[in-house]
Each structure stands twice: as structure tokens, then as C-alpha cells.
Enzyme design. Structure first.
Site, short mmCIF file in Angstrom:
data_model
loop_
_atom_site.label_atom_id
_atom_site.label_comp_id
_atom_site.label_asym_id
_atom_site.label_seq_id
_atom_site.Cartn_x
_atom_site.Cartn_y
_atom_site.Cartn_z
N ASN A 1 2.56 1.57 4.34
CA ASN A 1 2.97 0.37 5.16
C ASN A 1 2.22 -0.27 6.28
OD1 ASN A 1 5.50 -1.68 5.83
ND2 ASN A 1 3.45 -2.57 4.64
N CYS B 1 0.86 -0.99 0.01
CA CYS B 1 -0.15 -0.20 -0.09
C CYS B 1 0.68 1.56 0.15
CB CYS B 1 -0.79 0.16 1.35
SG CYS B 1 -0.37 0.19 2.63
N CYS C 1 -1.25 0.76 7.38
CA CYS C 1 -2.59 0.68 7.44
C CYS C 1 -3.53 -1.11 6.60
CB CYS C 1 -3.88 1.91 7.19
SG CYS C 1 -3.66 3.08 8.06
N ARG C 2 -3.43 -1.00 4.76
CA ARG C 2 -3.69 -1.63 4.50
C ARG C 2 -3.00 -3.58 4.51
NH1 ARG C 2 -4.92 2.13 -0.04
NH2 ARG C 2 -3.41 2.94 0.61
N SER C 3 -1.89 -2.72 3.92
CA SER C 3 -0.94 -4.50 3.56
C SER C 3 -0.03 -4.68 4.98
CB SER C 3 0.77 -3.26 2.81
OG SER C 3 0.86 -2.25 3.47
N ASP D 1 -8.05 4.39 0.97
CA ASP D 1 -6.56 3.89 1.80
C ASP D 1 -7.91 5.19 2.90
OD1 ASP D 1 -5.18 5.34 3.74
OD2 ASP D 1 -4.40 6.16 2.12
#
Ligand code: 4NP
Length: 150
Positions: free
Chosen positions: A11, A8, A13-15, A122
Site C-alpha cells: 500500500n 497491493c 507503490c501501486r495501490s 511490483d
């Protein structure tokens, strides 16, 4: 040994969520699963507290993961590189050295909605609900990824 990288922007939040979720669905001896950010903003940082909290809620501990930046070496170190959104995807493709590198890069939600190129939104500037939403999207995608791999 199949090696999978989740990418993401930050690195945090999402990934890291995608990394933790996929790891929870696969036997750890047979897979390397990691995550990285296209930016350098959060190198060395643990995941965002809201990502840690939503993962905890579903029994996954991502609190000790540490942010790092995507590098071209990752094209050699990983077999599949999943981008969380189209901006991440384009940034990774710009770093690709050849067709083989490019073929490794995929949009993660295309596992659920083939060829649609949907983004995992995001959640950084939103509320807790955004993280719950992201968790559910990634959980669905990782179910399909794990099923295909095994
Ligand atoms: P991520 O979310 O890409 O899912 O880790 C973000 C984290 C931090 C920033 C942007 C997105 N930031 O601008 O610092």
C-alpha cells in the site's frame, strides 16, 4: 455511492497510485475510493517517493495518503475490490467469508485484458522506469473503470 478499494502488497507503490488515478477520473461526490495493502509492512506510511513523483508528473497528488492493511471489514465497506497482482488476489480471497465477498474481488488489469489475469508488476525493487510503466498500466485500467461506472 459506489465504493472501490485498490489493493497491493505494501500500500505504498501501486495501490495508492491506482487510488489517486481513479479519483482523478470520477466525480468525488459519488464515489468512495480507497487503497490498502495485504501486508502490515507499511501501516501509517506515506506512499513511496517514486509513486508520489510519477503521480505529480501527471498532476495527481498522492503525497498525503497513508498506508493501511486490508481487513475483512473491507468486504462490507466496499463494492469492488481491485487486486494489483495474483498474489494480492489470492491473499484477499483467502480472507473472504462467503461467495458474496469473493465476487467483489477482481484483477485490475482484467479491465484492459479480460480474463488474462495479468499482474501490475511490483515496482518496489526496480528503478523509476518501473513506476512510469505502472502508472501507464493503471491509467489505462482506470480509464476503462471510470467509463464503465459513469
Ligand atoms: P506495493 O509495493 O505492494 O505496490 O506497495 C511494495 C512495497 C513494499 C514492499 C513490497 C512491495 N515491501 O516488501 O516492503
Amino acid at each position: 455511492m459506489t465504493k472501490i478499494l485498490m489493493v497491493c502488497l505494501g500500500n505504498i507503490c501501486r495501490s495508492p497510485l491506482a487510488e489517486g488515478i481513479l479519483r482523478s477520473k470520477l466525480p468525488y461526490e459519488d464515489y468512495v475510493i480507497d487503497s490498502a495493502g495485504t501486508s502490515s509492512y507499511h501501516i501509517g506510511s506515506n506512499p513511496d517517493s517514486r509513486s508520489i513523483a510519477v503521480a505529480n508528473k501527471y498532476g495527481i497528488n498522492i503525497s498525503r495518503l497513508m498506508g493501511r492493511q486490508f481487513t475483512i471489514n473491507d468486504f462490507d465497506a466496499f463494492d469492488i475490490i481491485y487486486a494489483m497482482d495474483s498474489s494480492n488476489y489470492n491473499n484477499i480471497l483467502h480472507l473472504a467469508r462467503n461467495e458474496k465477498d469473493k465476487e467483489k474481488v477482481k484483477m485490475i488489469l482484467n479491465e484492459v485484458y479480460p480474463n488474462q489475469n495479468y499482474d501490475v508488476p511490483d515496482p518496489y525493487y526496480g528503478g523509476t522506469n518501473g513506476f512510469e510503466n505502472v502508472y501507464k498500466m493503471l491509467d489505462e485500467a482506470c480509464d476503462i473503470i471510470a467509463e464503465k461506472l459513469q
